[in-house]
Design a protein around this motif. Structure first.
Motif, PDB file in Angstrom:
ATOM      1  N   THR A  83       0.846  -1.198   0.000  1.00 24.10           N
ATOM      2  CA  THR A  83       0.000   0.000   0.000  1.00 24.10           C
ATOM      3  C   THR A  83       0.877   1.241   0.000  1.00 24.10           C
ATOM      4  O   THR A  83       1.866   1.322   0.739  1.00 24.10           O
ATOM      5  N   PHE A  84       0.517   2.200  -0.843  1.00 21.59           N
ATOM      6  CA  PHE A  84       1.188   3.489  -0.894  1.00 21.59           C
ATOM      7  C   PHE A  84       0.232   4.553  -0.354  1.00 21.59           C
ATOM      8  O   PHE A  84      -0.966   4.499  -0.624  1.00 21.59           O
ATOM      9  N   ASN A  85       0.762   5.506   0.390  1.00 25.67           N
ATOM     10  CA  ASN A  85      -0.020   6.635   0.887  1.00 25.67           C
ATOM     11  C   ASN A  85       0.140   7.799  -0.088  1.00 25.67           C
ATOM     12  O   ASN A  85       1.252   8.158  -0.463  1.00 25.67           O
ATOM     13  N   LEU A  86      -0.993   8.372  -0.495  1.00 26.92           N
ATOM     14  CA  LEU A  86      -1.001   9.475  -1.444  1.00 26.92           C
ATOM     15  C   LEU A  86      -1.770  10.654  -0.881  1.00 26.92           C
ATOM     16  O   LEU A  86      -2.592  10.489   0.023  1.00 26.92           O
ATOM     17  N   ASP A  87      -1.522  11.838  -1.414  1.00 23.97           N
ATOM     18  CA  ASP A  87      -2.336  13.000  -1.090  1.00 23.97           C
ATOM     19  C   ASP A  87      -3.663  12.887  -1.827  1.00 23.97           C
ATOM     20  O   ASP A  87      -3.742  12.233  -2.872  1.00 23.97           O
ATOM     21  N   LYS A  88      -4.695  13.557  -1.316  1.00 26.17           N
ATOM     22  CA  LYS A  88      -6.026  13.493  -1.949  1.00 26.17           C
ATOM     23  C   LYS A  88      -6.002  13.909  -3.403  1.00 26.17           C
ATOM     24  O   LYS A  88      -6.686  13.324  -4.236  1.00 26.17           O
ATOM     25  N   ASP A  89      -5.200  14.926  -3.728  1.00 24.63           N
ATOM     26  CA  ASP A  89      -5.172  15.450  -5.092  1.00 24.63           C
ATOM     27  C   ASP A  89      -4.038  14.871  -5.939  1.00 24.63           C
ATOM     28  O   ASP A  89      -3.798  15.311  -7.052  1.00 24.63           O
ATOM     29  N   GLU A  90      -3.344  13.866  -5.435  1.00 29.37           N
ATOM     30  CA  GLU A  90      -2.214  13.280  -6.155  1.00 29.37           C
ATOM     31  C   GLU A  90      -2.709  12.414  -7.319  1.00 29.37           C
ATOM     32  O   GLU A  90      -3.593  11.578  -7.156  1.00 29.37           O
ATOM     33  N   LYS A  91      -2.132  12.628  -8.488  1.00 29.09           N
ATOM     34  CA  LYS A  91      -2.518  11.898  -9.699  1.00 29.09           C
ATOM     35  C   LYS A  91      -1.455  10.848 -10.011  1.00 29.09           C
ATOM     36  O   LYS A  91      -0.279  11.155 -10.130  1.00 29.09           O
ATOM     37  N   ILE A  92      -1.888   9.609 -10.185  1.00 26.47           N
ATOM     38  CA  ILE A  92      -0.971   8.514 -10.464  1.00 26.47           C
ATOM     39  C   ILE A  92      -0.688   8.467 -11.953  1.00 26.47           C
ATOM     40  O   ILE A  92      -1.600   8.533 -12.773  1.00 26.47           O
ATOM     41  N   GLU A  93       0.584   8.335 -12.294  1.00 25.74           N
ATOM     42  CA  GLU A  93       0.998   8.280 -13.692  1.00 25.74           C
ATOM     43  C   GLU A  93       1.446   6.881 -14.100  1.00 25.74           C
ATOM     44  O   GLU A  93       1.158   6.444 -15.208  1.00 25.74           O
ATOM     45  N   GLU A  94       2.145   6.177 -13.210  1.00 30.69           N
ATOM     46  CA  GLU A  94       2.677   4.867 -13.572  1.00 30.69           C
ATOM     47  C   GLU A  94       2.935   4.027 -12.326  1.00 30.69           C
ATOM     48  O   GLU A  94       3.348   4.548 -11.300  1.00 30.69           O
ATOM     49  N   ILE A  95       2.698   2.719 -12.448  1.00 30.61           N
ATOM     50  CA  ILE A  95       3.063   1.754 -11.414  1.00 30.61           C
ATOM     51  C   ILE A  95       4.000   0.757 -12.073  1.00 30.61           C
ATOM     52  O   ILE A  95       3.713   0.247 -13.163  1.00 30.61           O
ATOM     53  N   THR A  96       5.131   0.473 -11.420  1.00 30.92           N
ATOM     54  CA  THR A  96       6.159  -0.394 -11.982  1.00 30.92           C
ATOM     55  C   THR A  96       6.557  -1.453 -10.970  1.00 30.92           C
ATOM     56  O   THR A  96       6.591  -1.187  -9.768  1.00 30.92           O
ATOM     57  N   SER A  97       6.861  -2.657 -11.464  1.00 38.93           N
ATOM     58  CA  SER A  97       7.389  -3.711 -10.596  1.00 38.93           C
ATOM     59  C   SER A  97       8.600  -4.338 -11.269  1.00 38.93           C
ATOM     60  O   SER A  97       8.753  -4.283 -12.489  1.00 38.93           O
ATOM     61  N   TYR A  98       9.452  -4.951 -10.439  1.00 39.36           N
ATOM     62  CA  TYR A  98      10.650  -5.598 -10.974  1.00 39.36           C
ATOM     63  C   TYR A  98      10.738  -7.035 -10.475  1.00 39.36           C
ATOM     64  O   TYR A  98      10.848  -7.282  -9.277  1.00 39.36           O
ATOM     65  N   CYS A  99      10.672  -7.982 -11.407  1.00 39.68           N
ATOM     66  CA  CYS A  99      10.823  -9.412 -11.126  1.00 39.68           C
ATOM     67  C   CYS A  99      12.301  -9.769 -11.255  1.00 39.68           C
ATOM     68  O   CYS A  99      12.941  -9.385 -12.237  1.00 39.68           O
ATOM     69  N   ASN A 100      12.827 -10.492 -10.257  1.00 37.27           N
ATOM     70  CA  ASN A 100      14.256 -10.817 -10.284  1.00 37.27           C
ATOM     71  C   ASN A 100      14.644 -11.724 -11.456  1.00 37.27           C
ATOM     72  O   ASN A 100      15.812 -11.790 -11.812  1.00 37.27           O
TER      73      ASN A 100
END
Length: 124
Positions: A83-100
């Motif tokens: 879980t990530f904590n964001l501000d109410k007005d924060e706009k998400i642009e990208e979510i990234t993950s890295y598999c070993n």
């Protein structure tokens, strides 16, 4: 923006990690799934949960927003959910993950506000 010179670590040239969005057979276990509930962004890796063993696991998950960047380093023996904590007005642009083993996976998104959460707090 490209710069002059070569990035190095310990006198060894570094290689750019390429995003592997196009490998269809790997997508169901590697693309982030998500839901936003007000200021909480719940992220799970894979519509079918990614393995979490010492040999094969998600090393980290990151979120890029209009206000900056957050990253969570994951324990290889714990489910790749965070879980990530964001501000109410924060706009998400990208979510990234890295598999070993399989590398970098990311999605560009427009997160829905106040979505319904399932039992783990994520969309499926």
């Amino acid at each position: 923006k490209s710069g002059a010179g070569t990035l190095e670590c310990c006198n060894t040239p570094m290689k750019e990690i390429e995003n592997k969005q196009a490998e269809d057979y790997l997508l169901e276990k590697h693309l982030p799934t998500y839901v936003r509930k007000k200021t909480k962004l719940n992220v799970r890796i894979g519509s079918e949960l990614h393995p979490y063993t010492p040999v094969h696991h998600i090393e980290w998950i990151s979120v890029l927003t209009n206000k900056g960047f957050q990253m969570k380093i994951l324990d290889p023996l714990i489910e790749p959910i965070t879980t990530f904590n964001l501000d109410k007005d924060e706009k998400i642009e990208e979510i990234t993950s890295y598999c070993n083993i399989h590398g970098l996976y990311s999605i560009s998104i427009d997160v829905l506000e106040d979505s319904e959460l399932d039992d783990c707090g994520c969309t499926l």
